[in-house]
Design a protein around this motif. Structure first.
Motif, PDB file in Angstrom:
ATOM      1  N   SER A  90       0.837  -1.206   0.000  1.00  0.00           N
ATOM      2  CA  SER A  90       0.000   0.000   0.000  1.00  0.00           C
ATOM      3  C   SER A  90       0.867   1.250   0.000  1.00  0.00           C
ATOM      4  CB  SER A  90      -0.902   0.003   1.242  1.00  0.00           C
ATOM      5  OG  SER A  90      -1.469   1.272   1.462  1.00  0.00           O
ATOM      6  N   GLN A 112       0.018   5.389   0.415  1.00  0.00           N
ATOM      7  CA  GLN A 112      -1.019   6.383   0.642  1.00  0.00           C
ATOM      8  C   GLN A 112      -0.411   7.640   1.261  1.00  0.00           C
ATOM      9  OE1 GLN A 112      -4.081   4.691   3.137  1.00  0.00           O
ATOM     10  NE2 GLN A 112      -4.826   3.301   1.553  1.00  0.00           N
ATOM     11  N   LYS A 123       1.348  -6.261  -7.258  1.00  0.00           N
ATOM     12  CA  LYS A 123       0.791  -5.287  -8.197  1.00  0.00           C
ATOM     13  C   LYS A 123       1.889  -4.910  -9.169  1.00  0.00           C
ATOM     14  CE  LYS A 123      -0.334  -2.225  -5.059  1.00  0.00           C
ATOM     15  NZ  LYS A 123      -0.802  -1.006  -4.372  1.00  0.00           N
ATOM     16  N   THR A 155       1.070   0.232 -12.018  1.00  0.00           N
ATOM     17  CA  THR A 155      -0.064   0.430 -11.111  1.00  0.00           C
ATOM     18  C   THR A 155       0.411   1.157  -9.857  1.00  0.00           C
ATOM     19  OG1 THR A 155      -1.266  -1.530 -11.876  1.00  0.00           O
ATOM     20  CG2 THR A 155      -1.785  -0.726  -9.664  1.00  0.00           C
ATOM     21  N   GLU A 183      -0.682   4.907  -8.685  1.00  0.00           N
ATOM     22  CA  GLU A 183      -1.226   5.078  -7.335  1.00  0.00           C
ATOM     23  C   GLU A 183      -0.460   6.170  -6.590  1.00  0.00           C
ATOM     24  OE1 GLU A 183      -2.495   2.112  -3.623  1.00  0.00           O
ATOM     25  OE2 GLU A 183      -1.181   1.398  -5.217  1.00  0.00           O
ATOM     26  N   ASN A 240      -1.980   9.906  -5.389  1.00  0.00           N
ATOM     27  CA  ASN A 240      -1.881  10.400  -4.016  1.00  0.00           C
ATOM     28  C   ASN A 240      -1.236  11.786  -3.974  1.00  0.00           C
ATOM     29  OD1 ASN A 240      -2.793   8.509  -1.757  1.00  0.00           O
ATOM     30  ND2 ASN A 240      -1.749   7.099  -3.129  1.00  0.00           N
ATOM     31  N   GLN A 258      -7.676   7.107 -13.986  1.00  0.00           N
ATOM     32  CA  GLN A 258      -6.910   6.607 -12.845  1.00  0.00           C
ATOM     33  C   GLN A 258      -7.402   7.222 -11.536  1.00  0.00           C
ATOM     34  OE1 GLN A 258      -4.339   4.149 -12.936  1.00  0.00           O
ATOM     35  NE2 GLN A 258      -5.393   3.925 -14.898  1.00  0.00           N
ATOM     36  N   PHE A 313      -8.751   4.987  -8.296  1.00  0.00           N
ATOM     37  CA  PHE A 313      -8.137   4.942  -6.972  1.00  0.00           C
ATOM     38  C   PHE A 313      -8.930   5.706  -5.909  1.00  0.00           C
ATOM     39  CE2 PHE A 313      -4.276   4.137  -9.612  1.00  0.00           C
ATOM     40  CZ  PHE A 313      -3.964   2.891  -9.081  1.00  0.00           C
TER      41      PHE A 313
END
Length: 286
Positions: free
Chosen positions: A53, A55, A222, A226, A230, A234, A265, A269
């Motif tokens: 992850s 973020q 992933k 990708t 991501e 963010n 995208q 997300f």
């Protein structure tokens, strides 16, 4: 940077390792340890990496991590104020062998099982606990432990949580693998706003393109691009909140070369459009 095993210093009399981390920036690499970890970000903002992850984080970020789940927090911009977090770490034998299997701790057991993927609590829930965490920090060992168990029980009752790593992610604790991931994280952080070429990224860890793609997918469950998209989304979200710049300007600044692709995208997300995201944030904070 080198991802490494981290040894937690706890004694028989001090079952919890509770401390305030303060520094100019969050500089720990992607690392892991066999202890659970509860981290509250008091000051600082940037990107949080947990398992596969990635973020954005800011003040009030509240996360529960399971054993051996690789993680790190990285600042995305310099700040004169420095960073600060309150951290609690503990192991499976907190209250003795097999304590978690006792019926009275059933809710806590379920919570800690979910922590294997990492749990992020909403800002509304998180802010309630900062004073409680500070209170735990200053208590004697017995009171500290009792208050902490009570806190875990309360956290187990929160229904609105966000699991961080995907179901298929399995931590790879190979040191060479972690060193490579750290190198790639750093390269993407420094170059996300430019055109990223697979051969250049693979070259950072001395791998062929084909071998690198297999390695990255196997490690993080992933694909590389990708992950890059991501990361960029963010960063876009951060600028949507912090600036009044046009969406298209922000998209290009964060490395997107096609606006239709960017909008697709962002919807993927964030589950909404950039304008809706910006509007909702300002509604929630006013």
């Amino acid at each position: 940077m080198k991802a490494k095993f981290e040894k937690i210093n706890a004694t028989e009399d001090h079952l919890l390792h509770v401390f305030i981390y303060e520094n100019e920036k969050f500089d720990a690499p992607w690392h892991f340890h066999p202890e659970y970890e509860l981290t509250f970000i008091i000051k600082g903002k940037g990107m949080r990496y947990v398992g596969n992850s990635v973020q954005e984080f800011k003040e009030g970020d509240f996360v529960l991590l399971g054993p051996n789940l690789p993680h790190c927090w990285k600042n995305t911009s310099a700040t004169e104020e420095g960073v600060q977090s309150l951290v609690i770490q503990w192991n499976d034998s907190l209250l003795g062998e097999n304590w978690i299997d006792k019926t009275i701790f059933l809710n806590i057991k379920k919570l800690l099982e979910s922590a294997s993927q990492g749990i992020h609590y909403s800002s509304e829930d998180a802010i309630v606990y900062l004073e409680r965490l500070h209170n735990i920090l200053v208590q004697n060992p017995l009171k500290k432990t009792l208050l902490f168990i009570e806190l875990l029980e309360e956290l187990s009752q929160i229904k609105k949580i966000n699991k961080l790593s995907s179901d298929g992610f399995t931590p790879n604790l190979n040191i060479q693998t972690n060193e490579r991931i750290n190198t790639i994280y750093h390269y993407i952080q420094e170059n996300y706003n430019q055109k990223l070429i697979l051969s250049d990224i693979a070259g950072q860890v001395n791998m062929s393109e084909e071998a690198f793609c297999r390695f990255f997918k196997k490690t993080l469950n992933k694909s590389l691009f990708t992950f890059i998209n991501e990361y960029r989304i963010n960063m876009v979200s951060k600028l949507l909140i912090e600036t009044t710049d046009q969406v298209s300007t922000i998209a290009y600044e964060c490395g997107f070369e096609s606006l239709p692709f960017f909008y697709k995208q962002f919807q993927k997300f964030m589950d909404c459009s950039p304008l809706v995201y910006r509007k909702k944030y300002h509604q929630d904070t006013n």
